[in-house]
Design a protein around this motif. Structure first.
Motif, PDB file in Angstrom:
ATOM      1  N   ASP A 516       0.884  -1.195   0.006  1.00 52.43           N
ATOM      2  CA  ASP A 516       0.018   0.069   0.045  1.00 52.43           C
ATOM      3  C   ASP A 516       0.938   1.094  -0.035  1.00 52.43           C
ATOM      4  N   ASN A 517       0.268   2.232  -0.160  1.00 50.29           N
ATOM      5  CA  ASN A 517       1.070   3.816  -0.193  1.00 50.29           C
ATOM      6  C   ASN A 517       0.702   4.577   1.223  1.00 50.29           C
ATOM      7  N   ASN A 568       7.713  -0.342   2.560  1.00 48.83           N
ATOM      8  CA  ASN A 568       8.381  -0.223   1.441  1.00 48.83           C
ATOM      9  C   ASN A 568       9.338   1.011   1.534  1.00 48.83           C
ATOM     10  N   PRO A 569      10.400   0.969   0.878  1.00 47.36           N
ATOM     11  CA  PRO A 569      11.260   1.965   0.668  1.00 47.36           C
ATOM     12  C   PRO A 569      10.744   3.298   0.150  1.00 47.36           C
ATOM     13  N   GLU A 570       9.762   3.318  -0.689  1.00 50.01           N
ATOM     14  CA  GLU A 570       9.178   4.428  -1.077  1.00 50.01           C
ATOM     15  C   GLU A 570       7.826   4.741  -0.542  1.00 50.01           C
ATOM     16  N   ILE A 575       3.092  -6.895   3.039  1.00 54.64           N
ATOM     17  CA  ILE A 575       3.038  -8.199   3.607  1.00 54.64           C
ATOM     18  C   ILE A 575       3.374  -9.150   2.463  1.00 54.64           C
ATOM     19  N   SER A 576       4.319  -9.964   2.872  1.00 57.17           N
ATOM     20  CA  SER A 576       4.968 -10.770   1.750  1.00 57.17           C
ATOM     21  C   SER A 576       4.674 -12.355   2.141  1.00 57.17           C
TER      22      SER A 576
END
Length: 596
Positions: A516-517, A568-570, A575-576
């Motif tokens: 997600d963002n 996330n880096p960005e 979730i993996s």
């Protein structure tokens, strides 16, 4: 398994034990090396003393041989009347003319052939055993020198020398007095004619005398001949000359030991001194030192290797125990099951490891039995709850509300009620194990409802590879993962909230990646979530959705299953989940309805 064993250097007690043993072995080998080197150094010093004694014997024999020849010559001169007349003429003459006159007088006074002493001496000059290079006649009339021309071989007499050492300027005359004789008148023994001195060349006399180390021939504190290369070696010779003992050792600069030998001649007035330091002895016997070092290195390496093998075998079983205890603490009993403990190296640690492995397997069976029983109880309770609710009553009620919304022109509400009804039907009639396509459709129904709730600032994207649609999986586990986004990452002030799910093939299994963002998860909170997901928590406020999903999927797929949560880096969270396609068990007793 062997590949999972911990290196014993990572275990503090064994690391200290190995380092301590290694240091002790190296220290012991160093002490042995010093002791053996000292022992052999003394032996090599003894060998050097033997070389010096042999060299001293050579010098004494040479000098003794020459003096014996000279004594015979002097005795022969006294036995010859004419030779002594010529010697008296030579001692008494102050110049060459005077010497010739006296020889002429000797010739007139006798009918016998007169002798010529300088010519007779030629046999001493050409004799390799005597090695005489010159002779001086010293009397009241002056100093004369008898010498041989090396080129022509003729004998010459030089008169009017101001002092005896002036003869050293004559080419090839010699530079060392070997013997000196008082010559007396044979007719009047109390009358002294003068002194006859024989000279030799130092280099000729001491040629072939070359022991190890530096040496010198000393006479009354003055060097007759020396052989050294450094000034400090001459200082060692002078120091050895002043010592009371005839042989021994003393310390030079630092810890350098100087071995010395002094041989005073019992027949002649000189001393032979030989010195050598320990460093020179080591250089001369370098190959032996290298051999000693090599043997000690092999012994030290063998001792360290034996220590290493023994400590490693002990540490291997301890590492097994530590791994099993750590895995059991986290509820993972597969580590103990897969450990290969070799019983041929078994010791006390090995028996403990084997016993712990048996306990782990029994405990795993007990926990699995208890866990399945609890799941069955929960499933039975849920099914009972499902049967208590009349599905048709709910369906009819929702349909009535939807119809009124349509009559009132509220299509959005009607659509929401339709989605809710569809989701409820799926949940009620959902089996324990479904396909990946059906699981994706359940998640999509839920996300449609959330899209209606947050209309305008929420979108989602779901991707499932065509080949993975038939993969079997426990039902209803993607929705709890999506709920975490709305609980922790959804931002109402953000105009564009995005949730993406990708399900694709990877290696021998399936990778489900949900990103997600949103706001992401703080580091401290992220660590707590991970810990709770893998180990559980007694905190009543802890989110149990991720924990339940992790436990259900791990039980269903086994040890090859992984589930990771992070940022996330960005920006945003992700979730993996990795699930093996071959390892899943078609269990029908998994508790599926758990939204967290």
């Amino acid at each position: 398994m062997r590949k999972n064993s911990i290196s014993f250097l990572k275990i503090k007690v064994y690391r200290r034990k190995f380092l301590g043993t290694t240091i002790a072995i190296l220290l012991l080998c160093t002490i042995c090396f010093i002791g053996v080197t000292t022992f052999f150094t003394n032996i090599w010093a003894g060998q050097q003393r033997q070389e010096a004694q042999d060299a001293f014997s050579v010098i004494e024999r040479k000098i003794g041989t020459i003096k014996d020849q000279l004594n015979e010559y002097i005795e022969g001169c006294y036995a010859s009347r004419t030779m002594m007349q010529d010697a008296m003429a030579l001692f008494a003459a102050g110049s060459e003319e005077e010497y010739l006159e006296k020889r002429l007088a000797n010739s007139r006074s006798t009918s016998a052939q007169i002798s010529y002493m300088p010519g007779d001496m030629k046999k001493l000059f050409i004799n390799n055993r005597t090695q005489i290079r010159g002779a001086t006649f010293i009397s009241e009339s002056g100093i004369k020198a008898v010498w041989q021309d090396r080129v022509s071989g003729d004998m010459h007499v030089t008169f009017d020398l101001d002092r005896e050492e002036s003869a050293l300027g004559i080419p090839g005359f010699g530079d060392m007095i070997l013997a000196s004789y008082e010559i007396r008148d044979p007719d009047s023994i109390g009358r002294q004619l003068g002194r006859l001195t024989f000279w030799v060349d130092r280099d000729d006399l001491f040629r072939g005398v070359n022991p190890s180390g530096a040496w010198a021939v000393m006479q009354e504190g003055k060097p007759l001949h020396t052989d050294y290369t450094m000034e400090k070696e001459w200082n060692w010779i002078r120091a050895a000359e002043n010592l009371e003992e005839s042989q021994g050792a003393f310390f030079g600069s630092g810890y350098d030991r100087i071995f010395y030998t002094v041989f005073p001649s019992s027949q002649y007035n000189f001393s032979y001194i030989c010195v050598i330091n320990s460093k020179m002895l080591w250089r001369l016997n370098r190959s032996a030192l290298i051999g000693i070092s090599f043997v000690l290195i092999i012994l030290a390496g063998g001792a360290v290797l034996v220590s290493f093998v023994g400590i490693r075998n002990d540490a291997r079983f301890l590492s097994y125990i530590m791994q099993m205890l750590g895995a059991m603490e986290n509820g993972d009993f597969s580590v103990a099951k897969n450990l290969e403990i070799h019983t041929e190296h078994k010791n006390e640690y090995g028996r403990i490891a084997i016993a712990l492995k048996d306990v782990s397997q029994k405990l795993e069976g007990y926990i699995r039995t208890e866990y399945v029983m609890k799941l069955k109880q929960q499933e039975a309770a849920m099914r009972a709850l499902k049967h208590q609710i009349n599905p048709h009553f709910l369906y009819n009620t929702l349909e009535s509300i939807r119809s009124k919304a349509l009559v009132c022109g509220d299509e959005e509400t009607a659509e929401a009620i339709t989605q809710l009804g569809s989701l409820y039907r799926k949940i009620v009639h959902c089996p324990d194990v479904i396909t990946m396509k059906e699981e994706k459709e359940l998640l999509e129904l839920y996300l449609r409802l959330m899209s209606l709730r947050f209309a305008g600032n929420f979108v989602y994207q779901l991707e499932l590879e065509k080949d993975l649609e038939g993969v079997r999986t426990p039902g209803f586990w993607l929705q709890p993962l999506a709920e975490n986004f709305f609980s922790h990452g959804f931002d109402r002030n953000n105009e564009f909230n995005l949730l993406i799910l990708e399900i694709r093939s990877e290696g021998g299994g399936v990778r489900a990646l949900m990103t997600d963002n949103g706001l992401g998860i703080a580091r401290e909170q992220l660590e707590a979530i991970r810990k709770h997901m893998h180990e559980g928590s007694d905190d009543p406020d802890a989110d149990i959705g991720l924990r339940n999903v992790y436990m259900r999927l791990q039980y269903f797929y086994g040890e090859d299953f992984t589930m990771e949560i992070g940022n996330n880096p960005e920006g945003g969270a992700r979730i993996s989940v990795y699930i093996p396609t071959q390892a899943g068990k078609e269990e029908t007793d998994v508790h599926v309805v758990d939204c967290g």
